[in-house]
Design an enzyme around this catalytic site. Structure first.
Site, mmCIF file in Angstrom:
data_model
loop_
_atom_site.group_PDB
_atom_site.id
_atom_site.type_symbol
_atom_site.label_atom_id
_atom_site.label_comp_id
_atom_site.label_asym_id
_atom_site.label_seq_id
_atom_site.Cartn_x
_atom_site.Cartn_y
_atom_site.Cartn_z
ATOM 1 N N ASN A 1 -0.898 -1.728 2.588
ATOM 2 C CA ASN A 1 -0.523 -3.022 3.142
ATOM 3 C C ASN A 1 0.885 -2.909 3.707
ATOM 4 O O ASN A 1 1.782 -2.369 3.055
ATOM 5 C CB ASN A 1 -0.566 -4.099 2.053
ATOM 6 C CG ASN A 1 -1.979 -4.355 1.553
ATOM 7 O OD1 ASN A 1 -2.912 -4.430 2.338
ATOM 8 N ND2 ASN A 1 -2.152 -4.464 0.243
ATOM 9 N N HIS B 1 3.196 2.590 -0.271
ATOM 10 C CA HIS B 1 2.242 3.018 -1.299
ATOM 11 C C HIS B 1 0.839 2.953 -0.738
ATOM 12 O O HIS B 1 0.523 2.111 0.102
ATOM 13 C CB HIS B 1 2.350 2.161 -2.568
ATOM 14 C CG HIS B 1 2.254 0.687 -2.339
ATOM 15 N ND1 HIS B 1 3.310 -0.060 -1.857
ATOM 16 C CD2 HIS B 1 1.236 -0.198 -2.516
ATOM 17 C CE1 HIS B 1 2.940 -1.328 -1.754
ATOM 18 N NE2 HIS B 1 1.676 -1.445 -2.142
HETATM 19 P P1 AMP Z 1 0.789 -4.458 -2.423
HETATM 20 O O1 AMP Z 1 0.327 -5.852 -2.658
HETATM 21 O O2 AMP Z 1 -0.039 -3.695 -1.432
HETATM 22 O O3 AMP Z 1 2.277 -4.391 -2.129
HETATM 23 O O4 AMP Z 1 0.523 -3.685 -3.780
HETATM 24 C C1 AMP Z 1 1.428 -3.611 -4.829
HETATM 25 C C2 AMP Z 1 0.636 -3.168 -6.005
HETATM 26 O O5 AMP Z 1 1.526 -2.704 -6.990
HETATM 27 C C3 AMP Z 1 -0.209 -4.268 -6.644
HETATM 28 O O6 AMP Z 1 -1.586 -3.893 -6.647
HETATM 29 C C4 AMP Z 1 0.356 -4.376 -8.054
HETATM 30 O O7 AMP Z 1 -0.633 -4.628 -9.026
HETATM 31 C C5 AMP Z 1 0.999 -3.020 -8.243
HETATM 32 N N1 AMP Z 1 2.094 -2.969 -9.201
HETATM 33 C C6 AMP Z 1 3.169 -3.779 -9.248
HETATM 34 N N2 AMP Z 1 3.978 -3.422 -10.259
HETATM 35 C C7 AMP Z 1 3.387 -2.361 -10.869
HETATM 36 C C8 AMP Z 1 3.725 -1.539 -11.981
HETATM 37 N N3 AMP Z 1 4.850 -1.723 -12.697
HETATM 38 N N4 AMP Z 1 2.881 -0.536 -12.321
HETATM 39 C C9 AMP Z 1 1.742 -0.340 -11.624
HETATM 40 N N5 AMP Z 1 1.380 -1.066 -10.558
HETATM 41 C C10 AMP Z 1 2.185 -2.067 -10.185
#
Ligand code: AMP
Ligand code: ZN
Length: 112
Positions: free
Chosen positions: A86, A99
């Site tokens: 995203n 990511h």
């Molecule tokens: P996005 O919405 O594409 O920016 O995705 C961010 C992702 O990071 C989401 O799916 C969250 O669940 C994940 N996320 C946020 N904080 C953590 C964390 N501490 N450990 C693992 N995943 C995380």
């Protein structure tokens, strides 16, 4: 990037369920999985998103896709998987560190 949660995960300042690490990237399970299998792969270099990929740093993206192929084979994503990144507000990006979501373990819905 002091306030970046994924940089803190790379630094070990925030715990994560780590799957894989090398000098260029880190893979760990998403804390809020959207599929039976859901992990993230991030470059160790802080790039805010896919719109910051350029000729100087693009090699890490190919490396990450090769790591994804290896990990999904090891984890028996035998029926396939989806890779998603995203970028920006319209895409719903919540963490401003590039990511790649890797999703699998079920028939994923089509999206449009
Ligand atoms: P996005 O919405 O594409 O920016 O995705 C961010 C992702 O990071 C989401 O799916 C969250 O669940 C994940 N996320 C946020 N904080 C953590 C964390 N501490 N450990 C693992 N995943 C995380
Ligand atoms: Zn970062």
């Amino acid at each position: 990037m002091n306030d970046c949660i994924f940089c803190k995960i790379i630094a070990g300042e925030i715990p994560s369920k780590k799957l894989y690490e090398d000098e260029l990237c880190l893979a760990f399970y998403d804390i809020q999985p959207l599929a039976p299998q859901h992990f993230l792969v991030i470059p160790k270099e802080h790039l805010t998103g896919a719109n910051k990929i350029d000729a100087n740093n693009a090699a890490v993206v190919g490396h990450i896709f090769a790591v994804i192929a290896k990990l999904t084979a090891q984890l028996n994503f035998s029926d396939g998987y989806r890779v998603v990144t995203n970028c920006g507000e319209d895409a719903g990006q919540t963490v401003k560190h590039l990511h790649f979501h890797v999703l699998g373990g079920k028939q994923l819905g089509s999206f449009n």
